[in-house]
Design a protein around this motif. Structure first.
Motif, short mmCIF file in Angstrom:
data_model
loop_
_atom_site.label_atom_id
_atom_site.label_comp_id
_atom_site.label_asym_id
_atom_site.label_seq_id
_atom_site.Cartn_x
_atom_site.Cartn_y
_atom_site.Cartn_z
N ARG A 60 0.84 -1.20 0.00
CA ARG A 60 0.00 0.00 0.00
C ARG A 60 0.88 1.25 0.00
O ARG A 60 0.57 2.22 -0.69
CB ARG A 60 -0.97 -0.02 1.18
N GLU A 61 1.96 1.22 0.73
CA GLU A 61 2.90 2.36 0.75
C GLU A 61 3.50 2.60 -0.64
O GLU A 61 3.77 3.73 -1.02
CB GLU A 61 4.01 2.09 1.77
N MET A 62 3.69 1.53 -1.41
CA MET A 62 4.26 1.63 -2.76
C MET A 62 3.21 2.00 -3.80
O MET A 62 3.52 2.12 -4.97
CB MET A 62 4.89 0.29 -3.15
N GLY A 63 1.95 2.15 -3.36
CA GLY A 63 0.90 2.57 -4.28
C GLY A 63 0.03 1.45 -4.81
O GLY A 63 -0.82 1.69 -5.68
N GLU A 64 0.20 0.25 -4.30
CA GLU A 64 -0.66 -0.86 -4.75
C GLU A 64 -2.10 -0.57 -4.34
O GLU A 64 -2.36 -0.02 -3.28
CB GLU A 64 -0.19 -2.18 -4.12
N THR A 65 -3.04 -0.96 -5.21
CA THR A 65 -4.45 -0.67 -4.93
C THR A 65 -5.04 -1.72 -3.98
O THR A 65 -4.63 -2.88 -3.98
CB THR A 65 -5.28 -0.65 -6.22
N GLU A 66 -6.01 -1.26 -3.23
CA GLU A 66 -6.73 -2.15 -2.32
C GLU A 66 -7.40 -3.26 -3.13
O GLU A 66 -7.40 -4.43 -2.73
CB GLU A 66 -7.79 -1.37 -1.53
N GLN A 67 -7.97 -2.91 -4.28
CA GLN A 67 -8.69 -3.88 -5.09
C GLN A 67 -7.78 -5.04 -5.49
O GLN A 67 -8.19 -6.21 -5.40
CB GLN A 67 -9.26 -3.19 -6.34
N ARG A 68 -6.57 -4.74 -5.93
CA ARG A 68 -5.65 -5.82 -6.33
C ARG A 68 -5.23 -6.66 -5.13
O ARG A 68 -5.08 -7.87 -5.25
CB ARG A 68 -4.44 -5.23 -7.05
N LEU A 69 -5.08 -6.04 -3.97
CA LEU A 69 -4.73 -6.82 -2.78
C LEU A 69 -5.89 -7.71 -2.35
O LEU A 69 -5.69 -8.89 -2.04
CB LEU A 69 -4.33 -5.89 -1.63
N TYR A 70 -7.09 -7.17 -2.34
CA TYR A 70 -8.25 -7.94 -1.90
C TYR A 70 -8.54 -9.13 -2.80
O TYR A 70 -9.01 -10.16 -2.34
CB TYR A 70 -9.50 -7.06 -1.82
N LEU A 71 -8.27 -8.98 -4.09
CA LEU A 71 -8.62 -10.03 -5.05
C LEU A 71 -7.46 -10.93 -5.42
O LEU A 71 -7.62 -11.83 -6.25
CB LEU A 71 -9.24 -9.41 -6.30
N LEU A 72 -6.33 -10.73 -4.80
CA LEU A 72 -5.16 -11.53 -5.17
C LEU A 72 -5.38 -13.02 -4.99
O LEU A 72 -4.90 -13.83 -5.78
CB LEU A 72 -3.92 -11.07 -4.39
N ASN A 73 -6.12 -13.39 -3.99
CA ASN A 73 -6.40 -14.81 -3.75
C ASN A 73 -7.20 -15.44 -4.90
O ASN A 73 -7.21 -16.65 -5.07
CB ASN A 73 -7.14 -14.98 -2.42
N TRP A 75 -6.75 -14.41 -8.24
CA TRP A 75 -6.09 -13.76 -9.38
C TRP A 75 -6.46 -14.36 -10.73
O TRP A 75 -6.45 -13.67 -11.73
CB TRP A 75 -4.57 -13.76 -9.18
N ARG A 76 -6.79 -15.64 -10.77
CA ARG A 76 -7.14 -16.27 -12.05
C ARG A 76 -8.40 -15.67 -12.66
O ARG A 76 -8.53 -15.60 -13.87
CB ARG A 76 -7.30 -17.78 -11.87
N GLU A 77 -9.34 -15.26 -11.82
CA GLU A 77 -10.61 -14.72 -12.30
C GLU A 77 -10.61 -13.20 -12.38
O GLU A 77 -11.46 -12.62 -13.06
CB GLU A 77 -11.76 -15.18 -11.39
N ALA A 78 -9.73 -12.55 -11.66
CA ALA A 78 -9.72 -11.09 -11.60
C ALA A 78 -8.92 -10.50 -12.78
O ALA A 78 -7.84 -10.98 -13.09
CB ALA A 78 -9.13 -10.63 -10.27
N PRO A 79 -9.43 -9.45 -13.40
CA PRO A 79 -8.78 -8.89 -14.59
C PRO A 79 -7.68 -7.87 -14.29
O PRO A 79 -7.20 -7.22 -15.21
CB PRO A 79 -9.95 -8.20 -15.31
N PHE A 80 -7.25 -7.75 -13.06
CA PHE A 80 -6.38 -6.65 -12.65
C PHE A 80 -4.89 -6.96 -12.69
O PHE A 80 -4.08 -6.13 -12.28
CB PHE A 80 -6.73 -6.19 -11.23
N TYR A 81 -4.50 -8.14 -13.17
CA TYR A 81 -3.11 -8.56 -13.11
C TYR A 81 -2.55 -8.78 -14.51
O TYR A 81 -3.24 -9.25 -15.40
CB TYR A 81 -2.98 -9.84 -12.27
N THR A 82 -1.29 -8.44 -14.69
CA THR A 82 -0.63 -8.58 -15.99
C THR A 82 -0.31 -10.06 -16.26
O THR A 82 -0.31 -10.89 -15.33
CB THR A 82 0.68 -7.79 -16.03
N ASP A 83 0.00 -10.36 -17.50
CA ASP A 83 0.42 -11.72 -17.85
C ASP A 83 1.67 -12.11 -17.09
O ASP A 83 1.83 -13.25 -16.66
CB ASP A 83 0.65 -11.85 -19.36
N ARG A 84 2.56 -11.17 -16.92
CA ARG A 84 3.81 -11.42 -16.17
C ARG A 84 3.50 -11.77 -14.72
O ARG A 84 4.06 -12.71 -14.16
CB ARG A 84 4.70 -10.18 -16.28
N GLU A 85 2.61 -11.01 -14.10
CA GLU A 85 2.22 -11.29 -12.72
C GLU A 85 1.53 -12.65 -12.63
O GLU A 85 1.81 -13.44 -11.72
CB GLU A 85 1.29 -10.19 -12.19
#
Length: 153
Positions: A60-73, A75-85
Motif C-alpha cells: 500500500r505504501e508503494m501505491g498498490e491498490t486495495e482492489q488488487r490486494l483484496y482479489l489476489l487470492n 487472481w485467475r478470475e480477476a482482470p487486474f493482473y498482468t500476464d507477467r504477474e
C-alpha cells in the motif's frame, strides 16, 4: 499472539542466511513492488498473518491498490493482473504447494515466456525466501499487527 521465541533476538545468527537472500534480491532487476506482491501471495497460501500484515502495508505504501490486494487470492478470475504477474503467481503457487518433483511444464514454460533466466532465478530465490520466513513465523509465532513500514529495510 505472543511469539514462542523472539527469532529477531534469539535466532539472529541463524536468520542471517535468510537476510542474505533479501540482500541479494535487493539488487535484482525484479522490482521491489513486484517481489512484494509475490511475497503477499505466497503468504496468503501459507497463512502467515505476520507476513500478510507486513507485505500489505509495504504494498500500500508503494501505491498498490486495495482492489488488487483484496482479489489476489482469486487472481485467475480477476482482470487486474498482468500476464507477467499471472505467470509469477502460478509459478509461486507451484513452488509453494509442491505436488510433484518438478514444476509442471505448462507453468514453467509460461514463466519462461515472461522472465529471463536471471529473473526466473531471482523469482525462485524470492519464493524460497518468503516460504522460509512464513515457516519461521508459523513455527515460533510473531507479533501480528506490529510491523511498521520499512522496519526490516
Amino acid at each position: 499472539m505472543e511469539p514462542r521465541i523472539n527469532v529477531q533476538k534469539e535466532g539472529l545468527q541463524a536468520m542471517g542466511a535468510l537476510y542474505g537472500m533479501g540482500k541479494y534480491l535487493s539488487k535484482s532487476t525484479l522490482s521491489k513492488s513486484f517481489l512484494e506482491l509475490i511475497y503477499f501471495r505466497v503468504s496468503q497460501i501459507n497463512g502467515c498473518a505476520f507476513c500478510l500484515d507486513m507485505h500489505s502495508k509495504e504494498l500500500r505504501e508503494m501505491g498498490e491498490t486495495e482492489q488488487r490486494l483484496y482479489l489476489l487470492n482469486a487472481w485467475r478470475e480477476a482482470p487486474f493482473y498482468t500476464d507477467r504477474e499471472r505467470a509469477a503467481f502460478a509459478y509461486a503457487e507451484a513452488l509453494t504447494q509442491i505436488t510433484s518433483s518438478l514444476v509442471p511444464d505448462e507453468i514453467y514454460n509460461a514463466a519462461k515466456e515472461q522472465f529471463s533466466d536471471a529473473e526466473l532465478i531471482d523469482l525462485t530465490i524470492g519464493i524460497i525466501a518468503i516460504n522460509s520466513y512464513n515457516r519461521v513465523n508459523i513455527a515460533f509465532g510473531a507479533a501480528v499487527g506490529t510491523y511498521r513500514i520499512g522496519q526490516y529495510a
